[in-house]
Design a protein around this motif. Sequence first.
Motif, mmCIF file in Angstrom:
data_model
loop_
_atom_site.group_PDB
_atom_site.id
_atom_site.type_symbol
_atom_site.label_atom_id
_atom_site.label_comp_id
_atom_site.label_asym_id
_atom_site.label_seq_id
_atom_site.Cartn_x
_atom_site.Cartn_y
_atom_site.Cartn_z
ATOM 1 N N ILE A 205 0.870 -1.177 0.000
ATOM 2 C CA ILE A 205 0.000 0.000 0.000
ATOM 3 C C ILE A 205 0.902 1.221 0.000
ATOM 4 N N THR A 206 0.738 2.092 -0.981
ATOM 5 C CA THR A 206 1.553 3.295 -1.083
ATOM 6 C C THR A 206 0.784 4.499 -0.558
ATOM 7 N N GLY A 207 1.503 5.583 -0.370
ATOM 8 C CA GLY A 207 0.910 6.815 0.131
ATOM 9 C C GLY A 207 1.724 7.350 1.290
ATOM 10 N N ASP A 208 3.019 7.508 1.068
ATOM 11 C CA ASP A 208 3.947 7.937 2.120
ATOM 12 C C ASP A 208 3.426 9.102 2.948
ATOM 13 N N ASN A 209 2.861 10.109 2.304
ATOM 14 C CA ASN A 209 2.409 11.312 2.995
ATOM 15 C C ASN A 209 0.892 11.414 3.079
ATOM 16 N N ALA A 210 0.205 10.305 2.939
ATOM 17 C CA ALA A 210 -1.262 10.299 2.922
ATOM 18 C C ALA A 210 -1.847 10.738 4.262
ATOM 19 N N HIS A 211 -2.909 11.520 4.168
ATOM 20 C CA HIS A 211 -3.696 11.906 5.337
ATOM 21 C C HIS A 211 -5.156 11.492 5.171
ATOM 22 N N ILE B 137 0.844 -7.326 4.190
ATOM 23 C CA ILE B 137 0.713 -6.015 3.571
ATOM 24 C C ILE B 137 1.879 -5.136 3.996
ATOM 25 N N ASP B 138 2.666 -4.726 3.012
ATOM 26 C CA ASP B 138 3.760 -3.787 3.216
ATOM 27 C C ASP B 138 3.159 -2.395 3.061
ATOM 28 N N CYS B 139 3.009 -1.685 4.171
ATOM 29 C CA CYS B 139 2.303 -0.398 4.159
ATOM 30 C C CYS B 139 3.288 0.766 4.191
ATOM 31 N N LYS B 140 3.221 1.603 3.178
ATOM 32 C CA LYS B 140 4.068 2.792 3.097
ATOM 33 C C LYS B 140 3.340 4.042 3.575
ATOM 34 N N ALA B 141 2.077 3.918 3.960
ATOM 35 C CA ALA B 141 1.294 5.055 4.452
ATOM 36 C C ALA B 141 1.701 5.329 5.901
ATOM 37 N N GLN B 142 2.730 6.134 6.062
ATOM 38 C CA GLN B 142 3.359 6.352 7.360
ATOM 39 C C GLN B 142 2.430 6.931 8.414
ATOM 40 N N GLU B 143 1.422 7.670 8.008
ATOM 41 C CA GLU B 143 0.508 8.307 8.961
ATOM 42 C C GLU B 143 -0.693 7.439 9.325
ATOM 43 N N CYS B 144 -0.749 6.218 8.815
ATOM 44 C CA CYS B 144 -1.889 5.353 9.112
ATOM 45 C C CYS B 144 -1.766 4.759 10.514
ATOM 46 N N TYR C 157 -2.723 2.000 11.513
ATOM 47 C CA TYR C 157 -2.428 0.569 11.454
ATOM 48 C C TYR C 157 -1.012 0.254 10.963
ATOM 49 N N ASN C 158 -0.223 1.269 10.658
ATOM 50 C CA ASN C 158 1.129 1.060 10.162
ATOM 51 C C ASN C 158 2.092 0.942 11.336
ATOM 52 N N ASP C 159 2.734 -0.216 11.449
ATOM 53 C CA ASP C 159 3.747 -0.442 12.467
ATOM 54 C C ASP C 159 5.035 -0.863 11.768
ATOM 55 N N HIS C 160 5.921 0.106 11.548
ATOM 56 C CA HIS C 160 7.183 -0.139 10.851
ATOM 57 C C HIS C 160 6.951 -0.775 9.482
ATOM 58 N N CYS C 161 6.036 -0.214 8.732
ATOM 59 C CA CYS C 161 5.680 -0.635 7.365
ATOM 60 C C CYS C 161 4.915 -1.953 7.302
ATOM 61 N N ASN C 162 4.423 -2.437 8.421
ATOM 62 C CA ASN C 162 3.567 -3.622 8.437
ATOM 63 C C ASN C 162 2.160 -3.209 8.824
ATOM 64 N N CYS C 163 1.186 -3.687 8.091
ATOM 65 C CA CYS C 163 -0.209 -3.396 8.413
ATOM 66 C C CYS C 163 -0.637 -4.255 9.596
ATOM 67 N N THR C 164 -1.165 -3.595 10.639
ATOM 68 C CA THR C 164 -1.604 -4.321 11.831
ATOM 69 C C THR C 164 -3.119 -4.422 11.936
ATOM 70 N N SER D 79 -9.282 1.612 1.703
ATOM 71 C CA SER D 79 -10.446 2.232 2.322
ATOM 72 C C SER D 79 -10.394 2.179 3.847
ATOM 73 N N THR D 80 -9.530 1.359 4.391
ATOM 74 C CA THR D 80 -9.418 1.194 5.837
ATOM 75 C C THR D 80 -8.465 2.207 6.462
ATOM 76 N N PHE D 81 -7.731 2.944 5.634
ATOM 77 C CA PHE D 81 -6.766 3.929 6.119
ATOM 78 C C PHE D 81 -7.408 4.839 7.177
ATOM 79 N N ALA D 82 -6.710 5.004 8.285
ATOM 80 C CA ALA D 82 -7.154 5.910 9.366
ATOM 81 C C ALA D 82 -5.932 6.714 9.805
ATOM 82 N N CYS D 83 -5.993 8.014 9.612
ATOM 83 C CA CYS D 83 -4.850 8.877 9.912
ATOM 84 C C CYS D 83 -4.668 9.033 11.423
ATOM 85 N N LYS D 84 -3.445 8.861 11.882
ATOM 86 C CA LYS D 84 -3.154 9.051 13.294
ATOM 87 C C LYS D 84 -2.822 10.503 13.604
ATOM 88 N N CYS D 85 -2.881 11.349 12.564
ATOM 89 C CA CYS D 85 -2.554 12.761 12.751
ATOM 90 C C CYS D 85 -3.696 13.539 13.396
#
Length: 107
Positions: free
Chosen positions: A26-32, A65-72, A74-81, A101-107
């Motif tokens: 999953i990409t989106g390094d700077n996704a909010h 799932i290798d997650c690049k969405a750093q602000e998600c 569910y992202n724990d060191h690039c692993n989807c939790t 669709s499950t992305f949830a911003c921690k910001c």
Amino acid sequence: MTILNCSATKCIYNENELCSKGDIEITGDNAHRADETNCGSFRDRTTAGMMNSEAQHCGCEKINIDCKAQECTYNDHCNCTASAINVSGCSTDGCNETKCSTFACKC
């Protein structure tokens, strides 16, 4: 591993809304927002040219799932939790857009 439901039926890896790739990115390094993410593993079924009509493909319900969405959340060191995610995508010609669709911003 995460339960994956994928509606990107134009993807070569999509088998009955499950993924036959084995793992995805999953990409989106700077996704909010979810709209700023996508499935980096998506390959258009009509243009990929990889499909062998004799090959047997089975979709997996659980996937790495290798997650690049750093602000998600569910992202724990690039692993989807997340216990489960939905990757949504278009099923019509000319549309290659996907998103987590499950992305949830921690910001």
